[in-house]
Design an enzyme around this catalytic site. Structure first.
Site, PDB file in Angstrom:
ATOM      1  N   GLY A 245      13.307   6.472 -11.330  1.00 37.41           N
ATOM      2  CA  GLY A 245      14.174   6.305 -10.167  1.00 37.41           C
ATOM      3  C   GLY A 245      13.669   5.277  -9.198  1.00 37.41           C
ATOM      4  O   GLY A 245      13.594   4.093  -9.497  1.00 37.41           O
TER       5      GLY A 245
ATOM      6  N   GLU B 293      15.538   9.646  -4.262  1.00 34.09           N
ATOM      7  CA  GLU B 293      15.531   9.439  -2.806  1.00 34.09           C
ATOM      8  C   GLU B 293      16.975   9.267  -2.299  1.00 34.09           C
ATOM      9  O   GLU B 293      17.461   8.160  -2.234  1.00 34.09           O
ATOM     10  CB  GLU B 293      14.682   8.223  -2.461  1.00 34.09           C
ATOM     11  CG  GLU B 293      13.222   8.317  -2.928  1.00 34.09           C
ATOM     12  CD  GLU B 293      12.401   7.111  -2.545  1.00 34.09           C
ATOM     13  OE1 GLU B 293      12.652   6.515  -1.468  1.00 34.09           O
ATOM     14  OE2 GLU B 293      11.519   6.735  -3.310  1.00 34.09           O
TER      15      GLU B 293
ATOM     16  N   MET C  83       5.353  11.377   0.643  1.00 39.97           N
ATOM     17  CA  MET C  83       5.472   9.985   1.097  1.00 39.97           C
ATOM     18  C   MET C  83       5.295   9.916   2.618  1.00 39.97           C
ATOM     19  O   MET C  83       6.258   9.846   3.380  1.00 39.97           O
ATOM     20  CB  MET C  83       6.812   9.401   0.652  1.00 39.97           C
ATOM     21  CG  MET C  83       6.917   9.264  -0.856  1.00 39.97           C
ATOM     22  SD  MET C  83       8.405   8.402  -1.418  1.00 39.97           S
ATOM     23  CE  MET C  83       9.636   9.678  -1.158  1.00 39.97           C
TER      24      MET C  83
ATOM     25  N   TYR D 206       4.518   7.712   4.789  1.00 35.98           N
ATOM     26  CA  TYR D 206       4.531   6.332   5.268  1.00 35.98           C
ATOM     27  C   TYR D 206       5.982   5.939   5.521  1.00 35.98           C
ATOM     28  O   TYR D 206       6.905   6.713   5.240  1.00 35.98           O
ATOM     29  CB  TYR D 206       3.859   5.388   4.268  1.00 35.98           C
ATOM     30  CG  TYR D 206       4.137   5.681   2.810  1.00 35.98           C
ATOM     31  CD1 TYR D 206       5.363   5.371   2.223  1.00 35.98           C
ATOM     32  CD2 TYR D 206       3.165   6.274   2.008  1.00 35.98           C
ATOM     33  CE1 TYR D 206       5.609   5.636   0.890  1.00 35.98           C
ATOM     34  CE2 TYR D 206       3.401   6.551   0.669  1.00 35.98           C
ATOM     35  CZ  TYR D 206       4.619   6.227   0.111  1.00 35.98           C
ATOM     36  OH  TYR D 206       4.862   6.508  -1.216  1.00 35.98           O
TER      37      TYR D 206
ATOM     38  N   TRP E 125       0.964   3.855  -2.277  1.00 33.79           N
ATOM     39  CA  TRP E 125       1.906   2.834  -2.715  1.00 33.79           C
ATOM     40  C   TRP E 125       1.410   1.520  -2.111  1.00 33.79           C
ATOM     41  O   TRP E 125       1.279   1.417  -0.900  1.00 33.79           O
ATOM     42  CB  TRP E 125       3.331   3.120  -2.218  1.00 33.79           C
ATOM     43  CG  TRP E 125       4.247   2.024  -2.674  1.00 33.79           C
ATOM     44  CD1 TRP E 125       4.473   0.805  -2.070  1.00 33.79           C
ATOM     45  CD2 TRP E 125       5.025   2.027  -3.870  1.00 33.79           C
ATOM     46  NE1 TRP E 125       5.326   0.054  -2.811  1.00 33.79           N
ATOM     47  CE2 TRP E 125       5.691   0.774  -3.925  1.00 33.79           C
ATOM     48  CE3 TRP E 125       5.218   2.947  -4.911  1.00 33.79           C
ATOM     49  CZ2 TRP E 125       6.547   0.434  -4.980  1.00 33.79           C
ATOM     50  CZ3 TRP E 125       6.066   2.602  -5.942  1.00 33.79           C
ATOM     51  CH2 TRP E 125       6.725   1.368  -5.968  1.00 33.79           C
TER      52      TRP E 125
END
Length: 388
Positions: free
Chosen positions: A109, A151, A208, A210, A350
């Site tokens: 994804g 997402e 996540m 960030y 990431w």
């Protein structure tokens, strides 16, 4: 304040009965091999336990998995000294054979692909095709697991379908395979998810933590990956995200704290300060993009600061009026201590193309691992060798 915070973390650590083993995960973006010239062999794998291969896509017509770039994934010759190896996946497989604790997870994804997941879960045939092709990919191409990066589900119906997707994958995949999700930090997206039901089928969660703020959607300059407090534009911070998942029933050891190996740039900033308006004006000499890798900041910034209360760093260029917020080495070390003190599962970044060399004092992953206690405290379970 920084020293007090570190001492507090260390005091809590002193009371743990045994030394836990931590995961260090990083996403490898397959497009990094082009402009950035970043290849699998460039990753300092002695500091990582899991590599997430981004991204595998979904065929909207059939629901089956497909490569986002078959050339670089399977065919592109690797740089010296690995010219005989073709494709990123073959290179990773060779790395896994030499490093039996290194695991490779396919991430399915990514940002902008929510419509593909919506298409799959709304059609029984596509749903079946998705599950079956995911298993085929895992076995054929040498993956150790599956990461679902949806997402994000938009409503409770889609959230329930995500649970069903995870359940079907867990039912079909051998227990040796890892199943994870890239989990949101924003409260609106978190509240839609059926956290406790998802947790039954997940090996761990990549949080996540960030992009809490950014030039494209924020009204004020802000830290985008702060650990504590208001970031300058809103109230998001990583500590609260972690606590939200814990409050919803996820065991701390299944939570992996996500961190950036890039900075977010705000243009048209009058002074080096968090929480002030900006104009977005791009002056001569500025970095045009609003995202830049940690290792590409350059030397034009004439001011740097670190906030030990919020755990965020910034650089400022007074000539081009641009301000960048990011994680520096202090952030990496404090977040490592936070993970220890909260007994979390580890850290995630990431992405792998963004860090500086491990020979550089500012290397994020090395500072993080050193603060944890060195590579000796990293998880060392065996990987799977099959396929490829």
């Amino acid at each position: 304040m920084c020293h007090k915070m570190m001492n507090k973390f260390q005091q809590r650590l002193h009371h743990t009965t045994s030394t836990p083993l931590f995961k260090t995960c990083v996403y490898f973006s397959n497009w990094s091999v082009y402009q950035k010239k970043h290849f699998p062999q460039d990753i300092p794998i002695e500091y990582y336990t899991h590599i997430f291969y981004a991204f595998i896509l979904i065929d909207e017509q059939t629901g089956k998995l497909k490569f986002s770039d078959e050339w670089c994934d399977l065919q592109m010759p690797q740089p010296s000294p690995n010219q005989s190896i073709t494709g990123n996946l073959q290179q990773f497989y060779e790395m896994k054979k030499k490093n039996r604790h290194l695991k490779l997870i396919m991430s399915i994804g990514g940002w902008g692909t929510c419509h593909l997941f919506e298409s799959v879960v709304s059609n029984d045939t596509k749903f079946d095709n998705f599950v079956n092709s995911t298993i085929e990919f895992a076995e054929k191409y040498g993956f150790d697991g599956v990461d679902i990066d949806w997402e994000y589900p938009k409503n409770s119906t889609q959230a329930a379908k995500l649970v069903e997707l995870l359940a079907r994958l867990r039912n079909k995949l051998n227990s040796k395979y890892i199943i994870t999700v890239a989990a949101p930090g924003g409260s609106d997206n978190i509240e839609i998810l059926k956290i406790q039901e998802m947790d039954k089928y997940l090996t761990f969660w990549n949080l996540m933590c960030y992009d809490f703020a950014g030039e494209g959607w924020s009204s004020k300059t802000a830290f985008h990956s702060n650990l504590f407090g208001n970031n300058g534009d809103n109230s998001l911070n990583a500590s609260d995200v972690v606590q939200t998942y814990i409050n919803k029933g996820v065991h701390p050891t299944k939570l992996i704290l996500g961190m950036p190996m890039y900075g977010r740039i705000f243009h048209g900033v009058d002074r080096p300060e968090i929480g002030i308006p900006f104009t977005k004006e791009r002056k001569s000499g500025c970095i045009e993009a609003d995202v830049v890798d940690y290792n590409k900041f350059g030397d034009t910034f004439d001011y740097e600061d670190f906030d030990p209360r919020k755990v965020g760093a910034l650089k400022y260029d007074s000539h081009s009026k641009q301000l960048i917020t990011f994680d520096n080495l202090q952030c990496a070390r404090i977040k490592a201590s936070f993970i220890q003190s909260r007994q979390l599962g580890g850290g995630m970044w990431w992405d792998s193309a963004g860090d500086v060399s491990v020979t550089n004092d500012g290397c994020l992953v090395k500072n993080f691992v050193d603060q944890l206690g060195g590579v000796e405290v990293l998880e060392k379970s065996a990987n799977n060798l099959h396929g490829c």
